[in-house]
Each structure stands twice: as C-alpha cells, then as structure tokens.
Design a protein around this motif. Structure first.
Motif, mmCIF file in Angstrom:
data_model
loop_
_atom_site.group_PDB
_atom_site.id
_atom_site.type_symbol
_atom_site.label_atom_id
_atom_site.label_comp_id
_atom_site.label_asym_id
_atom_site.label_seq_id
_atom_site.Cartn_x
_atom_site.Cartn_y
_atom_site.Cartn_z
ATOM 1 N N VAL A 172 0.637 -1.119 -0.038
ATOM 2 C CA VAL A 172 -0.080 -0.006 0.058
ATOM 3 C C VAL A 172 0.898 1.041 -0.021
ATOM 4 N N TRP A 173 0.790 1.858 -1.094
ATOM 5 C CA TRP A 173 1.505 3.407 -1.215
ATOM 6 C C TRP A 173 0.865 4.515 -0.443
ATOM 7 N N HIS A 174 1.476 5.088 0.356
ATOM 8 C CA HIS A 174 0.742 6.123 0.986
ATOM 9 C C HIS A 174 1.219 7.615 0.579
ATOM 10 N N LEU A 175 0.506 8.063 -0.349
ATOM 11 C CA LEU A 175 0.684 9.468 -0.711
ATOM 12 C C LEU A 175 0.044 10.742 -0.323
ATOM 13 N N ALA A 176 0.886 11.805 -0.417
ATOM 14 C CA ALA A 176 0.100 13.062 0.201
ATOM 15 C C ALA A 176 -0.990 13.480 -0.820
ATOM 16 N N THR A 177 -2.094 14.033 -0.388
ATOM 17 C CA THR A 177 -3.236 14.112 -1.150
ATOM 18 C C THR A 177 -3.111 15.397 -2.062
ATOM 19 N N ASP A 178 -3.549 15.427 -3.395
ATOM 20 C CA ASP A 178 -3.414 16.425 -4.076
ATOM 21 C C ASP A 178 -4.967 17.071 -4.304
ATOM 22 N N PHE A 179 -4.874 18.018 -5.125
ATOM 23 C CA PHE A 179 -6.171 19.174 -5.138
ATOM 24 C C PHE A 179 -7.205 18.757 -5.715
ATOM 25 N N ASP A 180 -7.381 17.963 -6.629
ATOM 26 C CA ASP A 180 -8.508 17.278 -7.280
ATOM 27 C C ASP A 180 -8.090 16.022 -8.020
ATOM 28 N N ILE A 181 -8.432 14.917 -7.468
ATOM 29 C CA ILE A 181 -8.161 13.559 -7.664
ATOM 30 C C ILE A 181 -9.297 13.309 -8.672
ATOM 31 N N ARG A 182 -8.797 12.832 -9.919
ATOM 32 C CA ARG A 182 -10.005 12.424 -11.183
ATOM 33 C C ARG A 182 -9.234 10.997 -11.559
ATOM 34 N N GLY A 183 -10.328 10.297 -12.171
ATOM 35 C CA GLY A 183 -9.861 9.330 -12.800
ATOM 36 C C GLY A 183 -9.806 9.177 -14.291
ATOM 37 N N TYR A 184 -9.369 8.144 -14.859
ATOM 38 C CA TYR A 184 -9.327 7.988 -16.267
ATOM 39 C C TYR A 184 -10.087 6.729 -16.612
ATOM 40 N N ALA A 185 -11.113 6.972 -17.555
ATOM 41 C CA ALA A 185 -11.906 5.740 -17.968
ATOM 42 C C ALA A 185 -10.937 4.761 -18.829
ATOM 43 N N PRO A 186 -11.038 3.536 -18.920
ATOM 44 C CA PRO A 186 -12.086 2.883 -18.233
ATOM 45 C C PRO A 186 -11.607 2.508 -16.833
ATOM 46 N N THR A 187 -10.550 2.680 -16.241
ATOM 47 C CA THR A 187 -10.034 2.254 -15.117
ATOM 48 C C THR A 187 -10.747 2.903 -13.900
ATOM 49 N N LEU A 188 -11.286 4.265 -13.864
ATOM 50 C CA LEU A 188 -11.771 4.779 -12.916
ATOM 51 C C LEU A 188 -12.691 5.774 -13.587
ATOM 52 N N PRO A 189 -13.790 6.220 -12.665
ATOM 53 C CA PRO A 189 -14.807 7.251 -13.039
ATOM 54 C C PRO A 189 -14.090 8.415 -13.557
ATOM 55 N N GLU A 190 -14.431 9.206 -14.693
ATOM 56 C CA GLU A 190 -13.777 10.588 -15.167
ATOM 57 C C GLU A 190 -14.256 11.450 -14.619
ATOM 58 N N ARG A 191 -14.173 11.881 -13.055
ATOM 59 C CA ARG A 191 -14.856 12.917 -12.247
ATOM 60 C C ARG A 191 -13.733 12.822 -11.226
ATOM 61 N N ASN A 192 -14.193 13.928 -10.165
ATOM 62 C CA ASN A 192 -13.392 13.985 -8.929
ATOM 63 C C ASN A 192 -13.884 12.763 -8.267
ATOM 64 N N LEU A 193 -12.963 12.252 -7.858
ATOM 65 C CA LEU A 193 -13.207 10.862 -7.167
ATOM 66 C C LEU A 193 -13.575 10.901 -5.599
ATOM 67 N N LYS A 194 -13.122 12.323 -4.936
ATOM 68 C CA LYS A 194 -13.691 12.686 -3.757
ATOM 69 C C LYS A 194 -13.263 11.471 -2.657
ATOM 70 N N THR A 195 -14.088 11.448 -1.279
ATOM 71 C CA THR A 195 -13.745 10.604 -0.439
ATOM 72 C C THR A 195 -14.598 9.179 -0.301
ATOM 73 N N ARG A 196 -13.791 8.389 -1.324
ATOM 74 C CA ARG A 196 -14.491 7.147 -1.552
ATOM 75 C C ARG A 196 -12.992 6.186 -1.841
ATOM 76 N N ALA A 197 -13.534 4.914 -1.772
ATOM 77 C CA ALA A 197 -12.367 3.884 -2.158
ATOM 78 C C ALA A 197 -12.833 3.245 -3.439
#
Length: 266
Positions: A172-197
């Motif tokens: 498990v990598w532990h990284l410092a958070t950033d301003f606006d975490i967004r996904g790239y399809a098809p791996t993740l939703p293409e939007r702000n991922l916010k407080t979720r797993a």
C-alpha cells in the motif's frame, strides 16, 4: 444577612467548556472511524501509515538526469522533474505498508481480508546512479521485519516509483493528497473521486488517475488487483496486491483547471 449571588455565569462557562471538550472528542472519533465506514461497500481495507525514519547516511537529495530529483528526509519522500514537484509521499508517515491476507469476490464486490498489516518503514541506505535512486531498508513492527527496496527511476518523460518486499501479499503506497483527484476511463470514473475507495478496472496505456498538480499516475502491475482509497483527509492510498508494485508518473501536457475554475462534472 449575606445575599448569595446567582452562579449562572459560572455554570454557563462550565457548560461551554464541557460542550467544547465533548465536540473535540466527537470530532476525533469521526476522523478516526468515519473513513472506514464511508464506502465500506467498496471492500477496501483502511490501511494507515506508521512511523517513518531515515538514517543520516540515506537522508538528502538524489539528483537524476533530465533535471529530476528525489528528496529523502524524515517527513517523507518528494519526487520532482525539471518543471517542479510531481509527487509527495504522506507527510510525517511511512510511504509504504505491507499486507498479508487475501481478496475475495469479483468486480466491485471484492473484499480485502487483512490478516496482518505492518506499517513502519526505516530507510538505511540511498545509492544514486544517473537514472535511478535506490533506497534499501525495512518494513517492521514489534514482532517482524521485512527487507524492502525502493527504486525511483527516470526513463524518457516518466518517473517510476517501484517497491519490492519479498514474501508479502500486498503493498500500500501512502501518498500526500492533491487538489483534485480524477480518474481516467475505463480504469476509474472520469470525475472528481472525492472521499471514496475504488477498485481499479482494466488499465490502458495512459494514466489511471490524475490531479491538478500535473501528474498522470499509472498503477502497475496492471494484471493484479489494485485499489485507490482517498477516504481519509490528507492521504491517497494505492493498494497493489503483489510483492512488487510501481507508480509510473508523467507530467500532463495540459494540467486540469484549478478547483476555483468552474467545470462541468461528468
């Protein structure tokens, strides 16, 4: 005859102090336990970083070719390219945890079962070559110690963080958070991922997720189970179910607008 004054003011101050103390305890409890409750349907285990220590021999700046560099110090690891900071590991905490356990289920119904988690990291040595900085050390707790190798290398326009802890089931990598975490399809939703797993789906050659700092990040190997957890404030956790795990980072040509700029959410 002595007249007793009412104690309304003293009682009010006591009640205010008690209320503030109670709110403080509730806030701490929410910060500690709520992230594990939010998104529990994701099945991703909340894995928190432990202590991070760096020997005097390993602390410092490793300069790589092309203007890239790695800064290793007691508060974390910073990776830069010639245009600035690309990535920070979580401040005042270990950059990595290891997990012994398994995953059951399929698709979005997977569940991580952590039999043991070891989260303290010590860096003992740092060896720098033209295109690589290699750190060796251990991941440990009171009972066990696992040898660890961290390589940060540069090839063309990509910087790769590679961890290897032989014999474990997941990193498990532990990284410092950033301003606006967004996904790239098809791996993740293409939007702000916010407080979720999120469980990562099939990867494509491009990035898996990104943020306004200007880094596209690919989680590798692509053929193992991987998850992204941003439920806890100030931290991005990247789960990789392998004894070897890499984060491949490249700077995006056109950074996303800052959070203050209105955008359309997909």
């Amino acid at each position: 005859m002595r007249i007793r004054r009412p104690r309304t003011r003293e009682v009010s101050k006591s009640m205010i102090a008690f209320t503030l103390a109670l709110l403080g305890v509730l806030a701490l409890a929410v910060q500690t336990w709520l992230p594990g409750l939010i998104g529990t349907d994701s099945g991703v285990h909340v894995t928190r970083p432990g202590l991070f220590t760096v020997s005097d021999a390993a602390a410092g700046i490793a300069t790589l070719r092309g203007g890239a560099s790695v800064v290793v110090y007691g508060s974390g690891i910073r990776v830069r390219d010639r245009d600035g900071v690309l990535l920070d590991t979580v401040p005042r905490g270990a950059p990595l945890s290891i997990v012994r356990g398994s995953v059951t289920g399929t698709g979005s119904r997977r569940i991580e079962h952590a039999d043991s988690v070891v989260s303290n990291v010590r860096i003992d040595t740092l060896v720098t070559q033209q295109d690589r900085a290699r750190m060796t050390g251990v991941v440990y707790d009171k009972e066990v110690s696992w040898p660890m190798t961290l390589d940060i290398s540069i090839a063309e326009d990509r910087i790769t963080l590679a961890a290897h802890v032989p014999g474990v089931d997941a990193l498990v990598w532990h990284l410092a958070t950033d301003f606006d975490i967004r996904g790239y399809a098809p791996t993740l939703p293409e939007r702000n991922l916010k407080t979720r797993a999120w469980w990562l789906k099939t990867s494509v050659p491009g990035g898996d997720f990104t943020s306004a700092r200007g880094a596209d990040i690919r989680v590798r190997p692509a053929d193992v189970l991987r998850a992204l957890d941003i439920r806890e404030t100030g931290r991005i956790d990247v789960h990789i179910w392998s004894a070897k795990g890499q984060l491949v980072i490249s700077r995006r040509a056109n950074p996303l607008p800052s959070p203050s700029t209105p955008t359309k959410e997909s």
